[in-house]
Structure formats: structure tokens, C-alpha cells
Design a protein around this motif. Structure first.
Motif, short mmCIF file in Angstrom:
data_model
loop_
_atom_site.label_atom_id
_atom_site.label_comp_id
_atom_site.label_asym_id
_atom_site.label_seq_id
_atom_site.Cartn_x
_atom_site.Cartn_y
_atom_site.Cartn_z
N ALA A 24 0.85 -1.20 0.00
CA ALA A 24 0.00 0.00 0.00
C ALA A 24 0.88 1.24 0.00
CB ALA A 24 -0.93 0.01 1.21
N LEU A 25 0.39 2.26 -0.69
CA LEU A 25 1.03 3.58 -0.68
C LEU A 25 0.07 4.55 -0.01
CD1 LEU A 25 3.27 5.56 -1.48
CD2 LEU A 25 2.06 5.92 -3.64
N LEU A 26 0.54 5.16 1.08
CA LEU A 26 -0.27 6.08 1.86
C LEU A 26 0.31 7.48 1.71
CD1 LEU A 26 -2.41 6.73 4.07
CD2 LEU A 26 -0.65 6.14 5.76
N LEU A 27 -0.53 8.44 1.32
CA LEU A 27 -0.12 9.84 1.20
C LEU A 27 -0.75 10.64 2.34
CD1 LEU A 27 -0.38 10.64 -2.62
CD2 LEU A 27 1.63 9.98 -1.29
N LEU A 28 0.11 11.38 3.05
CA LEU A 28 -0.33 12.25 4.15
C LEU A 28 -0.03 13.69 3.79
CD1 LEU A 28 1.00 10.29 7.27
CD2 LEU A 28 -1.39 10.73 6.76
N GLU A 29 -0.99 14.56 4.00
CA GLU A 29 -0.77 15.98 3.72
C GLU A 29 -1.26 16.80 4.91
OE1 GLU A 29 -1.19 19.17 0.12
OE2 GLU A 29 -2.62 17.52 0.19
N ILE A 30 -0.39 17.75 5.33
CA ILE A 30 -0.76 18.64 6.44
C ILE A 30 -1.78 19.64 5.93
CG2 ILE A 30 0.11 20.28 8.13
CD1 ILE A 30 2.84 18.97 7.88
N ASP A 31 -2.92 19.69 6.56
CA ASP A 31 -3.99 20.60 6.12
C ASP A 31 -3.59 22.06 6.40
OD1 ASP A 31 -5.57 18.46 5.35
OD2 ASP A 31 -6.47 18.25 7.34
N ARG A 32 -3.88 22.90 5.42
CA ARG A 32 -3.68 24.36 5.55
C ARG A 32 -2.26 24.70 5.96
NH1 ARG A 32 -8.42 22.79 7.52
NH2 ARG A 32 -7.57 22.55 9.61
N PHE A 33 -1.29 23.98 5.40
CA PHE A 33 0.11 24.23 5.76
C PHE A 33 0.58 25.60 5.26
CE2 PHE A 33 4.71 23.81 4.93
CZ PHE A 33 5.14 23.51 6.22
N GLN A 34 0.02 26.06 4.15
CA GLN A 34 0.41 27.36 3.62
C GLN A 34 0.14 28.48 4.62
OE1 GLN A 34 2.05 27.88 0.74
NE2 GLN A 34 2.21 30.03 1.35
N LYS A 35 -0.86 28.31 5.47
CA LYS A 35 -1.14 29.34 6.47
C LYS A 35 -0.01 29.45 7.49
CE LYS A 35 -6.18 29.29 6.17
NZ LYS A 35 -7.45 29.18 6.90
N PHE A 36 0.63 28.33 7.80
CA PHE A 36 1.78 28.39 8.70
C PHE A 36 2.92 29.17 8.04
CE2 PHE A 36 -0.33 24.49 10.28
CZ PHE A 36 -0.45 24.85 11.61
N ILE A 37 3.15 28.94 6.75
CA ILE A 37 4.21 29.65 6.05
C ILE A 37 3.91 31.14 6.00
CG2 ILE A 37 5.42 29.87 3.84
CD1 ILE A 37 4.91 26.94 3.34
N ASP A 38 2.65 31.49 5.69
CA ASP A 38 2.28 32.90 5.62
C ASP A 38 2.41 33.59 6.97
OD1 ASP A 38 1.73 32.43 2.97
OD2 ASP A 38 -0.43 32.20 3.26
N ALA A 39 2.08 32.88 8.03
CA ALA A 39 2.07 33.51 9.36
C ALA A 39 3.44 33.51 10.02
CB ALA A 39 1.06 32.79 10.26
N ARG A 40 4.24 32.43 9.87
CA ARG A 40 5.48 32.31 10.63
C ARG A 40 6.73 32.31 9.78
NH1 ARG A 40 4.03 30.37 15.69
NH2 ARG A 40 6.15 31.01 16.26
N GLY A 41 6.60 32.18 8.46
CA GLY A 41 7.78 32.19 7.62
C GLY A 41 8.27 30.79 7.29
N SER A 42 9.13 30.71 6.29
CA SER A 42 9.59 29.41 5.80
C SER A 42 10.55 28.73 6.78
CB SER A 42 10.28 29.59 4.44
OG SER A 42 11.37 30.49 4.56
N GLN A 43 11.39 29.49 7.49
CA GLN A 43 12.34 28.87 8.41
C GLN A 43 11.61 28.16 9.55
OE1 GLN A 43 15.26 31.59 9.92
NE2 GLN A 43 16.48 30.00 10.89
N TRP A 44 10.64 28.82 10.14
CA TRP A 44 9.85 28.18 11.20
C TRP A 44 9.08 26.99 10.65
CZ3 TRP A 44 4.85 26.95 12.29
CH2 TRP A 44 4.51 26.68 13.61
#
Length: 753
Positions: free
Chosen positions: A342-362
Motif C-alpha cells: 500500500a502507498l499512503l499519502l499524508l498531507e498537512i492541512d492548511r500548511f500554507q497558512k503556517f508559512i504565511d504567518a510564521r515564515g519558511s524557516q519556522w
């Protein structure tokens, strides 16, 4: 022709003139004073002989202070004048006179050139002719002297010619030597400044030359190693040395890669080229060895290969490595024919909001903490990879003997991972606990899809991506397994997207209208709707193609087309005469376009419609982002006369909060409130409350989805000015058909259910 046989005679150099002037001046001085001593004092001849001394002194002074060629001219003219005077007074062809004249001819040629020597010889012959004419000598003697002068001229010419040829040859040799020296200097500097080690070894394996780079790379001093043996071909084994000998004996270059150790003990990898060097006869004399340290290059290549298969942030295998692993599993012969992976794909929901709010390094630190937690939750046999910014893949090997068993096991693993990944501690700067949710989609393989002959890694990844996409559309935090129905849905969306492009280009879209009637059953206004008449598949359901248009951005050109058709409908004379209002839905994507207000203003001016008869229906999703900008656009359009209606009123969360601020003139009750509407239903209280709010704001009310007469009567009892829209009165019908009705507001204009 002569210029080809004899080189041009260049004037004698200054050094020749200096030597000749010094020698002849001293000789003339001694000869003159000797003649004066022999002739005795007194008389013209005595004084003329004594003049040889001052003449010689003046010549030496001129040469020393000015130029020796000028001194030679003075000495020649003065000496010739003295000799001529002496010859005129006495016997012309005395031994001393002939000797002096001969010396002067040679002196003129050697110090000044053959032309000056010819002039002196001619002057001597003229002198002899003058003496013979005066009867002072015989013509036979003049002829003999002329022959002597001619012989001296020929001899001087041959001497000067030979000297000039030698000088030219010497100059040519010096020029060639200079060029060769310059070339050798350039080659030497190039070899010395080369970054590669260059060695020259003789046939006895003695080091003849080593450049600066070899000294720096090896740590050995050149002065100490030149002449020693066993320094060349370092790192080569016996077999490689035999290959070198065979190659150079055939006149070929041997090339290879060897590992050697420097003087400080560091192990290096070098690219070695050994070439034969032959002497002018073509025999092998030396070996030229060039070594290039390629340790850093090999390390860079290894690093590049590593980066091609590994993600830089998480150090996990990337998408390329994942596909290679999937292909390898599919190519392996399983232990059991029914063994499934089996191949299982996991994706963090609304991850772009973390980048917008805290930046790419965080966000990178959060991803690293997420991966660490994920690895702790996975079974040891699972393989983890990162496929995109917030998406990870997990290969679960041998999870079941049947597809159903593998699906159940994979579903359980996905749910367990979701629970374990709900809270992550990010260690960037200050430790911080972050609440996450993940969407998961998986596919069991091997599975040969219809139309394919075998399964492949990219097919497995595509099926898992389809399942993940479905989990995301369900709101996030969900687990979804791949099924053939999902694949059909995804394929259908792709076909709809391609078909919409064609429909916009070929004019397959049509404008429909659905009447809105008052309590008397008269058509007061209509809502403009878009329909897609496919040339093969017929009428396409709007519930299918409109979501696709919104997801792909095609809703913007499609919305522009609907607005264009709506304004044309408003410009129809019958619509203008009846004062009918036309409302049209505007998507949030279209309304948020930077040039929306300008385009609509130009459209109204071009079609000449009454903007107060145009109503734009907007939904609450328009107010979720950039509220102030949306209100500013609505105010700008209100200045043109355009009306606004809040569509699906009451179904959202912020309608009442923004109702007082929005410049709207109409609300539309969603059909979910009308569907089961009765005086005793739970929705009746809410509908009455909404009608009271609208009445307090003096807003028009349109009820959607009215399908039964009892619903219309109840709504009209609560609000007599309400407009009803639904199948009870008319289905959506083509705009052209509505315009063909005898009375646009009468029963003939309605297509009843």
C-alpha cells in the motif's frame, strides 16, 4: 633579378664607421708626418704632410662628440683633398700616393657604403685624367690606376655583400631565437601556473621536471626530488604500469583514475594522463604525466546524486526515489501471488497558512518535527518519503494477502497516524506545541487498471493522489481509499475542464433565465443563468461544470461572457419597456479581479443599459477575505446604479454581522429554508426572523426553490412583497424563448412544471 640574387646592401653600422675612422685616422696621421719628415722642412709639400695630424684629430673629435659616420665623411674629404694636392704637385702614381688612394677607397666603402667608395674611385680617375691632360702623367698609368680602382670597388662590394648577408642571417636567427624564447616562456609559465600536477620523467624513471602545482599537492620540494626515481606513476598497480608501457610504446596516451596519498597522509583521488614524448628522430625519450585532483569533483557528484534522491529539508527520499522504490517492488516476484502493498499519502492541512504567518524557516522546523514524530509512529518496515511541500508518502510493504485485507490494514494505519500527528512540538527558537490535522489517501498495489497491461510506480502514486484529493475535498482530517469510482470522477473533471475551454472558444454556452414572480403571478424580474449545450453529450448539469470552472479559474472568462449576455438582454427593447430587472450571479473569484469594476463600467457604457435594472448576486464567501476591498468595489458600482443581492442568505455565519455594512438592496432566501416549509416546521421561525430583518432594512426578498403552492401562499402571507422563484412557476428557459412570449410578464412567459 639582382634583388633576388643579392640582398640589399644596408649602410654599414655605426660600429664599423667608428673602427674604420680610428684606424684610418691614426694611419693617415702617421703616414703624413712620416712623409713630412722625409721631405724636409719648408715648402708646400711639407705643410701639406703636416696637415694630416690636425685632420686626424678633427675626425676623432667629430666621431667622439657627434657621429662616427660624419667623422668618416670629414676624414675622407680632407684626406682626399691633401692627396690630390700632393699628386698635382708631384708624380701622381707614386707608390705612397696609390697606396693612400687605395686605402681611401676601401675606407669609404667600409665606413659609409659602396656608393661613397664609387665616388672616391671616380674622383681618383678624374684626377688622373686631369693630370694626363696637363701632361703631368701618362694615359697608360691612368688606365692602370682605373683598373686598380675597379678591382678595389668589386672587392669592397663583395666584402660588403658577404657582410650584409651574414648580418641578415644573424638577425633572422636572433629573431627566431627571440620568438622561440618567448614561446618557451609562455609555455613554461602556463605549465608552472597550471592547477594540475605536471611531471616529466626519463626512460630510467628519473624525475626531470615537476611544476609548482605538484609541489603544492604533494608537499615535496622540487629541488629535493628532481633526479630521483619512483616518484612518477604513484598509485598505479603493476597491471596499470604494464598498460602504461604498452600505450606509450604504441605512441598512445594512457588515462585512468588512481588513489594516492599525499605527504601529509591525506588520501586523494586523481585523474592521471601519461603521454609519450619523442625526440626529433621519433624515438621515445621521456614520459609526460599530468595529474588532476578530482576528490572535490567526485564529492560534488556524490552530493548531487544524493540531492537528486533526497529532500534537502527533511533528509527523506524525494519523489524520484519514491517512484524508483515503487517500481522495484512491482518488478520483484512476491513471495505470495496474493501479497499486496500500500502507498499512503499524508498531507498537512492548511500548511500554507503556517508559512504565511510564521515564515519558511519556522515552517521547515515544523516539518522536521513532524517527520520525527511520523517516523516514531511508523512500523520498522515502512518507508517514508517527501513528495511535495506538505505531502509525505509512506510505503507499507506486505500489508495483506488480499486487497480487502490490505485496505483495512492501511486504513487503520492512516487513522493511527492521524491521531498521533495531531499535536507536534516545534523546536524552533522557543519550543511550541502546534495542533495539526492531516488528510490521508491510500492505494493498494499491485493493481492493473483497465486498459493497462501492468502496474507502475507513477500509476500507484496517481491513484493515491486521487484518494488524497477526495479526502481534502471532504474538509480535511479525513482518510480516503482509492476506488474506481474516484478515478472516474477525476477523469470526468479533466474532461469537463478540457470541454469548457472548447465551449468558451466555440460558443457552446447559452443564456437561460428563470422568472421571479410576485403574489399576483406576474413576472417582475428574472435571474440570468448559464447553461452548457454540449454538441455530443447534450445539456451538461451546472452542478458538474460550475465547480470545475471555479477550481480551474475558468469561472472568470465564463462570468465575463454571462455579464455580456445579461447586458445584451437588458438592452432588448421589450425588456426596457417592461422595466424588468435582471439579476446575475458573480463568483467571488471573478469579483476579486483587479479590473472587475472597470470592465463592468465599460460594458454598461458600451451596451447603453440602465444600470439600476442590473442586480449582481454575491455570496457570503465574498466577505470572508478582503472585506473592506469588497465593500469599496460594491460602493463604486452602486454609484453607477448597480444593485446587489446577498445570495444564499442565512446559510453562512457572517451574514447578519455584515448586513448593516453592505450596500445591498436584496436578499435571497436559500432553498434549504423553503424545501420543507410549513407553519409548524422548525425552519418557519427562522424564515419569519429573516423576513423581519429584511423588512427593517427595506430590502427586497426573493425566495428560491418554491415548488409547491402552499409554500408560495405561506411566504406571501408573511411578506406580501416577496418574489418567488422556483419550479412551481417555471423551470429555467432559454432567454430567447422568454423574449418570444406575447407578454413577458404573463402566464405565457412561464414554463410550468
Amino acid at each position: 633579378m639582382l634583388s633576388r640574387t643579392f640582398p640589399r646592401l644596408a649602410p654599414p653600422p655605426e660600429a664599423n664607421a667608428r673602427f674604420a675612422v680610428v684606424v684610418v685616422a691614426l694611419w693617415f696621421w702617421i703616414l703624413g708626418w712620416g712623409a713630412a719628415a722625409l721631405s724636409g722642412p719648408g715648402g708646400e709639400r711639407w705643410w701639406l704632410c703636416l696637415a694630416a695630424g690636425p685632420i686626424a684629430w678633427v675626425a676623432l673629435l667629430i666621431g667622439w662628440r657627434l657621429r662616427w659616420r660624419l667623422a668618416a665623411q670629414w676624414l675622407l674629404l680632407a684626406a682626399l683633398s691633401v692627396v690630390c694636392l700632393l699628386a698635382w704637385q708631384g708624380a701622381f702614381f707614386g707608390t705612397s700616393t696609390v697606396l693612400v688612394l687605395a686605402v681611401l677607397v676601401v675606407f669609404a666603402g667600409w665606413s659609409m657604403g659602396i656608393a661613397e667608395a664609387a665616388l672616391v674611385a671616380g674622383a681618383v680617375v678624374l684626377l688622373g685624367g686631369g693630370l694626363a691632360y696637363q701632361g703631368r702623367t701618362h694615359w697608360e698609368q691612368v688606365l692602370i690606376v682605373g683598373y686598380v680602382m675597379l678591382f678595389l670597388l668589386w672587392l669592397t662590394f663583395r666584402m660588403l655583400h658577404s657582410y650584409s648577408a651574414q648580418m641578415l642571417q644573424l638577425q633572422h636567427s636572433l629573431d627566431e631565437l627571440g620568438r622561440h624564447k618567448k614561446q618557451l616562456g609562455v609555455l613554461f609559465q602556463a605549465v608552472e601556473q597550471s592547477q594540475d600536477s605536471v611531471l616529466i620523467v626519463d626512460l630510467q624513471d628519473r624525475l626531470v621536471y615537476a611544476n609548482q602545482a605538484f609541489e603544492e599537492h604533494s608537499g615535496l620540494q622540487r629541488s629535493a626530488i628532481v633526479g630521483q626515481t619512483s616518484l612518477a606513476q604513484a598509485g598505479l598497480g603493476p597491471q596499470e604500469r604494464m598498460q602504461v608501457q604498452d600505450a606509450v610504446q604504441r605512441g598512445q596516451v594512457w588515462q585512468g583514475v588512481v588513489n594516492s596519498r599525499r605527504q601529509d597522509g591525506v588520501q586523494v583521488t586523481e585523474s592521471v594522463r601519461i603521454a609519450p614524448v619523442t625526440d626529433p628522430d621519433g624515438d621515445l625519450s621521456h614520459l609526460l604525466e599530468i595529474r588532476q585532483d578530482i576528490s572535490e569533483l567526485l564529492e560534488a557528484e556524490r552530493r548531487i546524486r544524493h540531492l537528486q534522491h533526497v529532500d534537502a529539508v527533511t533528509q527523506l527520499p524525494n519523489r524520484k526515489a519514491l517512484l524508483q522504490r515503487l517500481d522495484m517492488l512491482l518488478q520483484q516476484q512476491p513471495a505470495s501471488p496474493q501479497e499486496c502493498h500500500a502507498l499512503l499519502l499524508l498531507e498537512i492541512d492548511r500548511f500554507q497558512k503556517f508559512i504565511d504567518a510564521r515564515g519558511s524557516q519556522w515552517s521547515d522546523a515544523l516539518l522536521q518535527a513532524f517527520v520525527a514524530r511520523l517516523q516514531s509512529l511508523l512500523p520498522p518496515s515502512a518507508r517514508l518519503a517527501r513528495t511535495s511541500a506538505s505531502q509525505f508518502a509512506v510505503i507499507l510493504e506486505r500489508v495483506g494477502k488480499t486487497r480487502q485485507g490490505a485496505r483495512m490494514h492501511s486504513y487503520a494505519v492512516a487513522e493511527e497516524l492521524q491521531q498521533g500527528l495531531g499535536s507536534i512540538v516545534c523546536l524552533q527558537e522557543v519550543p511550541e506545541t502546534v495542533q495539526l490535522s492531516c488528510s490521508a489517501g491510500f492505494s493498494v498495489f499491485p493493481f492493473v487498471e483497465p486498459g493497462l497491461q501492468a502496474d507502475a510506480g507513477d500509476h500507484v502514486l496517481r491513484r493515491a493522489s486521487v484518494a488524497l484529493s477526495q479526502a481534502r475535498h471532504q474538509g480535511g482530517g479525513q482518510v480516503h481509499a482509492y476506488s474506481e469510482a474516484l478515478a472516474a470522477t477525476a477523469q470526468r473533471r479533466i474532461e469537463l475542464e478540457k470541454g469548457l475551454h472548447v465551449a468558451l472558444q466555440e460558443g457552446q454556452l447559452q443564456l437561460f433565465v428563470q422568472p421571479q414572480v410576485d403574489m399576483m403571478g406576474r413576472v417582475v424580474s428574472v435571474e440570468a443563468l448559464v447553461r452548457w449545450q454540449h454538441p455530443v453529450n447534450g445539456m451538461v448539469d451546472p452542478a458538474e461544470f460550475i465547480p470545475v470552472a471555479e477550481d480551474t479559474g475558468l469561472v472568470v472568462p465564463m462570468g465575463d461572457w454571462v455579464l455580456e449576455q445579461t447586458c445584451r438582454l437588458l438592452s432588448d427593447p421589450r425588456v426596457q419597456q417592461g422595466g424588468y430587472r435582471v439579476s446575475v450571479n458573480v463568483s467571488a473569484v471573478q469579483f476579486q479581479q483587479a479590473g472587475f469594476v472597470r470592465k463592468l463600467q465599460e460594458l454598461i457604457q458600451r451596451t447603453g443599459v440602465d444600470a439600476s435594472r442590473l442586480t449582481l448576486e454575491v455570496t457570503e464567501s465574498l466577505l470572508l477575505q478582503e472585506v473592506e476591498q469588497a465593500i469599496q468595489k460594491m460602493v463604486s458600482l452602486r454609484a453607477l446604479g448597480v444593485h446587489f443581492a446577498l445570495d444564499d442568505f442565512g446559510t453562512g455565519y457572517s451574514s447578519l454581522a455584515y448586513l448593516m455594512r453592505l450596500p445591498i438592496q436584496e436578499i435571497k432566501l436559500d432553498q434549504t429554508f423553503i424545501h420543507d416549509l410549513t407553519p409548524q416546521s422548525h425552519g418557519a421561525v427562522l424564515v419569519e426572523a429573516l423576513l423581519m430583518v429584511a423588512k427593517g432594512r427595506a430590502l427586497r426578498v426573493v425566495a428560491e426553490g418554491v415548488e409547491h403552492k402552499a409554500q408560495a401562499q405561506l411566504l406571501q402571507a408573511w411578506e406580501p412583497g416577496i418574489l418567488c422563484q422556483g419550479y412551481l412557476f417555471s423551470r429555467p428557459l432559454p432567454a430567447s424563448e422568454w423574449l418570444q412570449a406575447p407578454d413577458l410578464s404573463g402566464p405565457q412567459a412561464l414554463r410550468t412544471w
